[in-house]
Design a protein around this motif. Structure first.
Motif, PDB file in Angstrom:
ATOM      1  N   TYR A 296      26.999  -0.443  -8.220  1.00  0.00           N
ATOM      2  CA  TYR A 296      26.734   0.301  -6.982  1.00  0.00           C
ATOM      3  C   TYR A 296      25.783  -0.497  -6.099  1.00  0.00           C
ATOM      4  O   TYR A 296      24.891  -1.189  -6.602  1.00  0.00           O
ATOM      5  CB  TYR A 296      26.115   1.672  -7.302  1.00  0.00           C
TER       6      TYR A 296
ATOM      7  N   GLU B 275      30.414   7.577 -12.211  1.00  0.00           N
ATOM      8  CA  GLU B 275      31.076   6.855 -13.305  1.00  0.00           C
ATOM      9  C   GLU B 275      30.453   5.474 -13.493  1.00  0.00           C
ATOM     10  O   GLU B 275      29.761   4.961 -12.605  1.00  0.00           O
ATOM     11  CB  GLU B 275      32.576   6.739 -13.022  1.00  0.00           C
ATOM     12  N   ALA B 276      30.708   4.896 -14.663  1.00  0.00           N
ATOM     13  CA  ALA B 276      30.160   3.572 -14.968  1.00  0.00           C
ATOM     14  C   ALA B 276      30.638   2.553 -13.941  1.00  0.00           C
ATOM     15  O   ALA B 276      31.743   2.646 -13.408  1.00  0.00           O
ATOM     16  CB  ALA B 276      30.587   3.153 -16.370  1.00  0.00           C
TER      17      ALA B 276
ATOM     18  N   ASN C 194      28.722   2.088 -20.909  1.00  0.00           N
ATOM     19  CA  ASN C 194      28.050   3.157 -20.161  1.00  0.00           C
ATOM     20  C   ASN C 194      26.870   2.601 -19.365  1.00  0.00           C
ATOM     21  O   ASN C 194      25.715   2.741 -19.755  1.00  0.00           O
ATOM     22  CB  ASN C 194      27.580   4.250 -21.129  1.00  0.00           C
ATOM     23  N   TYR C 195      27.177   1.938 -18.254  1.00  0.00           N
ATOM     24  CA  TYR C 195      26.128   1.324 -17.434  1.00  0.00           C
ATOM     25  C   TYR C 195      26.309   1.665 -15.964  1.00  0.00           C
ATOM     26  O   TYR C 195      27.412   1.945 -15.510  1.00  0.00           O
ATOM     27  CB  TYR C 195      26.119  -0.202 -17.616  1.00  0.00           C
ATOM     28  N   ARG C 196      25.191   1.628 -15.239  1.00  0.00           N
ATOM     29  CA  ARG C 196      25.194   1.700 -13.785  1.00  0.00           C
ATOM     30  C   ARG C 196      24.370   0.501 -13.319  1.00  0.00           C
ATOM     31  O   ARG C 196      23.148   0.493 -13.491  1.00  0.00           O
ATOM     32  CB  ARG C 196      24.563   2.987 -13.243  1.00  0.00           C
TER      33      ARG C 196
ATOM     34  N   ILE D  50      22.912  -1.418 -10.301  1.00  0.00           N
ATOM     35  CA  ILE D  50      22.595  -1.113  -8.901  1.00  0.00           C
ATOM     36  C   ILE D  50      22.088  -2.383  -8.213  1.00  0.00           C
ATOM     37  O   ILE D  50      21.026  -2.912  -8.562  1.00  0.00           O
ATOM     38  CB  ILE D  50      21.522  -0.010  -8.814  1.00  0.00           C
TER      39      ILE D  50
ATOM     40  N   THR E 263      28.397   5.609  -2.454  1.00  0.00           N
ATOM     41  CA  THR E 263      27.397   6.681  -2.489  1.00  0.00           C
ATOM     42  C   THR E 263      27.069   7.142  -1.073  1.00  0.00           C
ATOM     43  O   THR E 263      27.379   6.453  -0.097  1.00  0.00           O
ATOM     44  CB  THR E 263      26.088   6.202  -3.153  1.00  0.00           C
TER      45      THR E 263
ATOM     46  N   GLU F 197      30.927  -3.494  -3.330  1.00  0.00           N
ATOM     47  CA  GLU F 197      30.677  -3.662  -4.760  1.00  0.00           C
ATOM     48  C   GLU F 197      31.719  -4.529  -5.467  1.00  0.00           C
ATOM     49  O   GLU F 197      31.406  -5.243  -6.422  1.00  0.00           O
ATOM     50  CB  GLU F 197      30.621  -2.282  -5.445  1.00  0.00           C
TER      51      GLU F 197
ATOM     52  N   VAL G  27      20.755   2.092 -16.786  1.00  0.00           N
ATOM     53  CA  VAL G  27      20.658   1.844 -15.343  1.00  0.00           C
ATOM     54  C   VAL G  27      19.904   0.529 -15.177  1.00  0.00           C
ATOM     55  O   VAL G  27      18.792   0.373 -15.691  1.00  0.00           O
ATOM     56  CB  VAL G  27      19.900   2.977 -14.619  1.00  0.00           C
TER      57      VAL G  27
ATOM     58  N   VAL H 233      22.956   8.719  -9.139  1.00  0.00           N
ATOM     59  CA  VAL H 233      23.736   7.644  -9.768  1.00  0.00           C
ATOM     60  C   VAL H 233      24.082   7.987 -11.219  1.00  0.00           C
ATOM     61  O   VAL H 233      25.150   7.629 -11.712  1.00  0.00           O
ATOM     62  CB  VAL H 233      22.968   6.311  -9.685  1.00  0.00           C
TER      63      VAL H 233
END
Length: 269
Positions: A204, A200-201, A142-144, A146, A250, A115, A98, A196
């Motif tokens: 956001y 999914e990756a 595999n990232y978020r 923000i 979101t 986004e 994240v 979050v």
């Protein structure tokens, strides 16, 4: 995802946002700049491989927008390549990353941004943060990421505290009325992270609701504020006129005025 069941690592744990993230993830491994220099790739890889977290939350950044213009190499190392090192380490240990980016990746030529809109930063800070987004995407799936804006929180220097201080020092406080964004309370942001993790990756936008100018924001904090233009208040780094992030992926957070009310009560305790 239950907070107590995941092994989290918070990088930049002593910053304004990092401190509230620590409250949200009380059992996390917490690292400050003294513990980990994210610009040192070997140190980052070694630390994360040793800790083996399930989730890495990176709240470390060089956020002095004008300072970035003078210290460009540092800005790109901390905000750009550093997140790339963290992403590579996360990929090696199978951790979810994240990371926090900024509204300043956009140029402000549109009233609002979702986004998927194409970034076009107009200052070094925004350019360095965009590089961070790109390096993360290059190094892990595999990232978020923000994107956030106009942060205020109890545990650091922020616009609210600056206004309160200036209000006691000056008869009239001049604040620009031609730059628009969404003030965001770090507590609300930290509380949203568990949601979050389930998504999914991807990228956001997370902000409190409500659009305002810096002048309108200041007017909600102090009484002796007067509007001025950006030309009247020149800064080293160019600012986007509109850096309004739309949370299109979101559930919306509460209005910034409601969040500010809570903040003021908290700081006055």
């Amino acid at each position: 995802m239950v907070v107590g069941t995941i092994k989290a690592l918070i990088i930049g744990s002593n910053g304004m946002l990092g401190s509230d993230l620590c409250n949200m993830f009380p059992y996390a491994v917490k690292l400050t700049h003294r513990d980990l220099d994210i610009t040192n790739k070997e140190q980052v890889l070694g630390s994360i491989q040793r800790i083996k977290p399930d989730v890495v939350i990176n709240a470390a950044a060089y956020t002095d927008v004008d300072g970035c213009e003078d210290n460009q190499e540092l800005a790109f190392q901390v905000n750009g390549y550093g997140p790339g090192h963290i992403a590579e380490a996360c990929s090696k240990v199978g951790a979810l990353l994240v990371h926090f980016s900024t509204d300043y990746v956009f140029d402000g030529s549109r009233n609002e941004y979702i986004e998927s809109d194409t970034p076009n930063p107009i200052n070094v800070y925004g350019q360095s943060k965009l590089l961070g987004e790109q390096k993360i995407a290059e190094n892990t799936e595999n990232y978020r990421i923000i994107r956030i804006s106009w942060l205020f929180g109890i545990h650091g220097k922020n616009f609210v505290e600056t206004m309160l201080k200036l209000s006691t020092q000056m008869d009239r406080v001049k604040v620009v009325n031609d730059q628009f964004g969404k003030p965001t309370y770090t507590v609300d942001l930290a509380n949203k992270i568990t949601d979050v993790l389930e998504l999914e990756a991807g990228i956001y936008h997370l902000t409190n609701e409500g659009v305002c100018s810096w002048y309108e924001f200041a007017s909600a904090i102090i009484d002796n504020v007067v509007p001025c233009t950006s030309e009247e208040f020149p800064r080293k780094a160019k600012r986007p006129k509109y850096s309004v992030l739309v949370n299109s992926k979101t559930e919306p957070m509460r209005h910034w005025r409601a969040a500010l009310e809570v903040y003021m009560k908290e700081r006055n305790k």
